[in-house]
Design an enzyme around this catalytic site. Structure first.
Site, short mmCIF file in Angstrom:
data_model
loop_
_atom_site.label_atom_id
_atom_site.label_comp_id
_atom_site.label_asym_id
_atom_site.label_seq_id
_atom_site.Cartn_x
_atom_site.Cartn_y
_atom_site.Cartn_z
N PRO A 128 0.91 -1.23 0.16
CA PRO A 128 0.10 -0.10 -0.08
C PRO A 128 0.75 1.21 0.04
O PRO A 128 0.58 2.28 -0.69
CB PRO A 128 -0.83 0.08 1.21
CG PRO A 128 -0.90 -1.58 1.36
CD PRO A 128 0.35 -2.33 0.87
N GLN A 337 -13.05 6.77 -31.13
CA GLN A 337 -13.64 8.19 -31.93
C GLN A 337 -13.92 7.52 -33.44
O GLN A 337 -15.03 8.12 -34.00
CB GLN A 337 -12.51 9.29 -32.04
CG GLN A 337 -12.95 10.58 -32.38
CD GLN A 337 -13.91 11.10 -31.23
OE1 GLN A 337 -13.53 10.89 -30.00
NE2 GLN A 337 -14.70 11.96 -31.72
N GLY A 340 -17.34 5.96 -33.39
CA GLY A 340 -18.35 6.99 -32.79
C GLY A 340 -19.16 6.32 -31.77
O GLY A 340 -18.48 5.57 -30.75
N GLY A 341 -20.49 6.58 -32.03
CA GLY A 341 -21.16 5.92 -30.89
C GLY A 341 -21.06 4.39 -30.71
O GLY A 341 -21.28 3.81 -29.57
N GLU A 364 3.97 -2.05 -13.61
CA GLU A 364 5.28 -2.24 -14.05
C GLU A 364 6.07 -0.80 -14.16
O GLU A 364 6.97 -0.69 -15.00
CB GLU A 364 5.58 -3.26 -15.16
CG GLU A 364 4.99 -4.63 -14.67
CD GLU A 364 5.61 -5.78 -15.08
OE1 GLU A 364 6.96 -5.43 -15.88
OE2 GLU A 364 4.86 -6.71 -15.27
#
Ligand code: CAA
Length: 378
Positions: A128, A337, A340-341, A364
């Site tokens: 951590p 992109q 598109g959708g 890494e």
């Protein structure tokens, strides 16, 4: 100078491509959706010889090098980066470091099992409080009769739940200077005190296992230490040089997936009466993607070639990882992109490639760490 792949490298590429198209392509999307790691798919990778690719022949492997692994990993990651990272960590961070730094007894005991796929290898450095600052490890190794007792918690461990052998970094001498106070230990999954902690739910690579690993007073015999006490951090960094070639190869594979899917879509999709690939705005994106892929493949292959020759290559490994992971993310963005959708839905694989690409700039050694390493060599 010769830019062609050797016959042997072409064979590895072709067999990895055959495996990836036959085994990985049909299941990568559903495994991602189910967030399910597949032991069977890894078993097939072992049968194809990929898990023992760099393990010496005397231990049941193919005895090949980093360049072979890079070529293989690009093919695997073209279709499934979850299996790709599992293989990359197994080969570069477990098998290769054991082979380079392990005792004769440890090599004889574990390398045949790793090469055959009986067990998968994992690498436990991060904690951590020790991410980019990897020297800040707190896991402790206490010397006892005949070995060491290891205690601590490791984070973000690839294959945590399914690995059979963990390379674990722990402080052997808390009074020694930073970076010279660690050892590296081989811990078996079956050893007393090994606990799989929480499973991470991730943005991408959802079919790879990523967990916390807890080690509670795990006894490891002396022969399970890699190198000598105090050498652990250098082993960790040397190992990561090789690992970064694997992740850079992963970035090439995801990048290629974005390019190939985008070429296909830009031929199929028509707007304003013609395929969208005939519009310069799309065509130029494809040209940039293809050029970056070729350029980065050269960086990756050069870094792997240098490492196989045993020459200094820390800077080149970081350059390959930095450039290939950055370009892969740009390619993933452009691929969505261009779609598109449609690219924002699970109907098309670029949605997954966009999520998978992200991690190549993080694990890494994050992009800024690669820049730090490179700049220290200038
Ligand atoms: N090989 C061997 N030794 C090396 C080395 C290398 N590549 N780089 C440095 N060293 C040596 C240094 O010479 C130094 O030795 P001395 O003490 O004798 O002088 C020692 O190691 C310490 O080096 P630094 O002083 O450079 O150490 P630092 O604390 O400044 O840290 C760092 C360097 C580059 C930032 C390093 O901590 C780092 O790479 N951080 C990123 C951590 C990382 O990549 N984590 C990945 C986790 S694993 C993972 O992600 C796997 C997965 O699941 C996919």
């Amino acid at each position: 100078m010769d830019f062609a792949l050797s016959e042997e490298l072409e064979m590895i590429r072709d067999s990895a491509r055959e495996y990836a198209e036959r085994v990985l392509k049909p299941q990568a999307g559903s495994a991602d959706a189910a967030e399910q790691f597949s032991v069977e798919v890894m078993q097939e990778a072992a049968e194809a010889g990929f898990m023992g690719l760099t393990v010496p022949e005397e231990f049941g492997g193919a005895g090949l090098g980093n360049l072979h692994a890079a070529v293989m990993l690009e093919e695997i990651n073209r279709w499934d980066p979850s299996i790709g990272v599992t293989l990359s960590v197994h080969i570069s961070l477990a098998c290769n470091s054991l082979n380079k730094w392990g005792s004769d007894a440890a090599k004889a005991k574990y390398l045949p099992r790793l090469a055959s796929g009986e067990i998968i290898g994992a690498y436990c450095l991060t904690e951590p409080q020790a991410g980019s600052d990897a020297a800040a490890v707190r896991t402790k190794a206490e010397k006892v009769d005949g070995g060491w007792k290891i205690s601590g918690t490791k984070s973000w461990i690839t294959t945590g739940e399914y690995a059979g052998l963990y390379v674990v970094y722990a402080v052997t001498d808390p009074d020694a200077p930073r970076g010279r106070n660690m050892g590296a230990f081989l811990i078996e999954r079956e050893m007393d005190g090994v606990i799989v902690g929480k499973k991470e739910l991730k943005l991408g690579l959802r079919a790879s296992s990523t967990t916390e690993m807890i080690f509670e007073n795990v006894f490891v015999p002396d022969e399970n230490m890699l190198g000598v006490p105090g050498q652990g951090f250098k082993i960790a960094l040397d190992t990561l040089d090789g690992g970064r070639i694997g992740i850079a190869s992963q970035a090439l594979g995801i990048h290629r997936a974005c390019l190939e899917e985008s070429i296909q879509y830009s031929k199929d999709r028509k707007q304003f009466g013609k395929p969208i690939g005939e519009f310069q705005g799309v065509a130029w994106k494809l040209a940039d993607m293809a050029t970056a892929l070729e350029a980065n493949r050269m960086l990756v292959h050069k870094a792997a070639w240098l490492r196989d020759l045993g020459q200094p290559c820390t800077k080149e490994c970081s350059m390959a990882k930095l450039a290939a992971s950055r370009a892969c993310n740009v390619a993933a963005q452009d691929a969505v992109q261009i779609h598109g959708g449609a690219g924002y839905t699970k109907e098309f694989p670029v949605e997954r490639h966009y999520r998978d690409a992200r991690i190549t700039e993080i694990y890494e050694g994050a992009t800024d760490i690669q820049r730090l390493v490179i700049s220290r060599h200038l």
